[in-house]
Write an enzyme that holds these catalytic residues in place. Structure first.
Site, mmCIF file in Angstrom:
data_model
loop_
_atom_site.group_PDB
_atom_site.id
_atom_site.type_symbol
_atom_site.label_atom_id
_atom_site.label_comp_id
_atom_site.label_asym_id
_atom_site.label_seq_id
_atom_site.Cartn_x
_atom_site.Cartn_y
_atom_site.Cartn_z
ATOM 1 N N GLU A 133 -2.779 -4.723 -3.261
ATOM 2 C CA GLU A 133 -3.177 -5.645 -4.331
ATOM 3 C C GLU A 133 -3.163 -4.958 -5.683
ATOM 4 O O GLU A 133 -2.692 -5.505 -6.684
ATOM 5 C CB GLU A 133 -4.593 -6.181 -4.057
ATOM 6 C CG GLU A 133 -4.744 -6.925 -2.738
ATOM 7 C CD GLU A 133 -5.142 -6.019 -1.569
ATOM 8 O OE1 GLU A 133 -4.650 -4.876 -1.494
ATOM 9 O OE2 GLU A 133 -5.941 -6.485 -0.740
ATOM 10 N N CYS A 179 -10.208 -3.561 -5.131
ATOM 11 C CA CYS A 179 -9.171 -4.537 -5.510
ATOM 12 C C CYS A 179 -9.790 -5.827 -6.045
ATOM 13 O O CYS A 179 -9.248 -6.452 -6.963
ATOM 14 C CB CYS A 179 -8.260 -4.815 -4.319
ATOM 15 S SG CYS A 179 -7.204 -3.399 -3.910
ATOM 16 N N CYS A 223 -10.249 -5.142 -0.445
ATOM 17 C CA CYS A 223 -11.382 -4.225 -0.554
ATOM 18 C C CYS A 223 -12.099 -4.448 -1.888
ATOM 19 O O CYS A 223 -11.609 -5.128 -2.795
ATOM 20 C CB CYS A 223 -10.908 -2.777 -0.431
ATOM 21 S SG CYS A 223 -10.079 -2.140 -1.898
ATOM 22 N N ASN A 246 0.843 -1.192 0.000
ATOM 23 C CA ASN A 246 0.000 0.000 0.000
ATOM 24 C C ASN A 246 0.882 1.247 0.000
ATOM 25 O O ASN A 246 1.923 1.294 0.672
ATOM 26 C CB ASN A 246 -1.010 -0.005 1.142
ATOM 27 C CG ASN A 246 -0.423 -0.208 2.526
ATOM 28 O OD1 ASN A 246 0.589 -0.872 2.688
ATOM 29 N ND2 ASN A 246 -1.072 0.351 3.525
ATOM 30 N N CYS A 262 -3.928 0.584 -2.827
ATOM 31 C CA CYS A 262 -3.828 -0.648 -2.042
ATOM 32 C C CYS A 262 -2.709 -1.545 -2.564
ATOM 33 O O CYS A 262 -2.313 -1.475 -3.728
ATOM 34 C CB CYS A 262 -5.132 -1.427 -2.117
ATOM 35 S SG CYS A 262 -6.550 -0.648 -1.346
ATOM 36 N N GLU A 305 0.364 5.149 0.607
ATOM 37 C CA GLU A 305 -0.551 6.203 1.055
ATOM 38 C C GLU A 305 -0.054 7.573 0.610
ATOM 39 O O GLU A 305 1.073 7.728 0.133
ATOM 40 C CB GLU A 305 -0.700 6.124 2.584
ATOM 41 C CG GLU A 305 -1.309 4.802 3.017
ATOM 42 C CD GLU A 305 -1.581 4.695 4.509
ATOM 43 O OE1 GLU A 305 -1.104 5.563 5.281
ATOM 44 O OE2 GLU A 305 -2.271 3.724 4.900
HETATM 45 N N1 THU Z 1 -5.442 -1.410 2.022
HETATM 46 C C1 THU Z 1 -4.833 -2.290 1.174
HETATM 47 O O1 THU Z 1 -3.627 -2.177 0.917
HETATM 48 N N2 THU Z 1 -5.588 -3.273 0.623
HETATM 49 C C2 THU Z 1 -6.933 -3.425 0.805
HETATM 50 O O2 THU Z 1 -7.548 -4.295 0.201
HETATM 51 C C3 THU Z 1 -7.647 -2.550 1.731
HETATM 52 C C4 THU Z 1 -6.847 -1.460 2.362
HETATM 53 C C5 THU Z 1 -4.629 -0.324 2.615
HETATM 54 C C6 THU Z 1 -4.973 1.038 2.104
HETATM 55 C C7 THU Z 1 -4.534 1.928 3.250
HETATM 56 O O3 THU Z 1 -3.177 2.252 3.067
HETATM 57 C C8 THU Z 1 -4.671 1.059 4.476
HETATM 58 O O4 THU Z 1 -4.831 -0.274 4.014
HETATM 59 C C9 THU Z 1 -5.846 1.423 5.360
HETATM 60 O O5 THU Z 1 -7.023 1.447 4.652
#
Ligand code: THU
Length: 129
Positions: free
Chosen positions: A55, A89, A86, A42, A53, A44
């Site tokens: 994935e 993804c 999520c 991920n 994300c 940010e």
């Molecule tokens: N996140 C992912 O990397 N994958 C997901 O399927 C859901 C959320 C990350 C995004 C963000 O950096 C952190 O988790 C909190 O939402």
């Protein structure tokens, strides 16, 4: 490659997460049909909505590298909850992967194994592409 090996790579990918806002580190290891494993984490952003994300980072990296046929994905995260992907993804995975595509979600405590079809039944697909 067995699930444990792919999960190990996802754990390694999570170490590269850029997660200064949530503190939640996620890694993904995408096994391609040619045996290549493409990693994602991920990423940010100060403008929170721009976060990508783990994935989708892995899928987009693979596609950019010319790899579009995938065999499995492992997702690993810090914390005690299993990191089921999520909705965004799931939909992105469904662009390239069928209903029987294996998805492994893991924490340090263990993992769950399921299919993309279980995660995203009735996925969207444009009628005429
Ligand atoms: N996140 C992912 O990397 N994958 C997901 O399927 C859901 C959320 C990350 C995004 C963000 O950096 C952190 O988790 C909190 O939402």
């Amino acid at each position: 490659m067995n699930p444990a090996e792919l999960i190990d790579q996802a754990v390694h990918a999570a170490e590269r997460a850029h997660a200064p806002y949530s503190g939640y580190r996620v890694g993904a290891a995408l096994l391609c049909e040619d045996g290549t494993v493409v990693l994602g984490c991920n990423v940010e952003n100060a403008s929170y909505g721009l976060t990508n994300c783990a994935e989708r980072t892995a899928v987009f990296s693979a596609v950019a590298a010319g790899l579009t046929r995938f065999s499995a994905i492992a997702i690993a995260a810090s914390g005690s909850e299993l990191p089921y992907p999520c909705g965004a993804c799931r939909q992105v995975l469904s662009e390239f992967c069928g209903a029987d595509f294996p998805v492994y979600v893991a924490t340090a405590a263990g993992y769950d194994s399921l299919t993309l079809g279980e995660l995203l039944p009735h996925s969207f697909g444009a009628a005429d592409g």
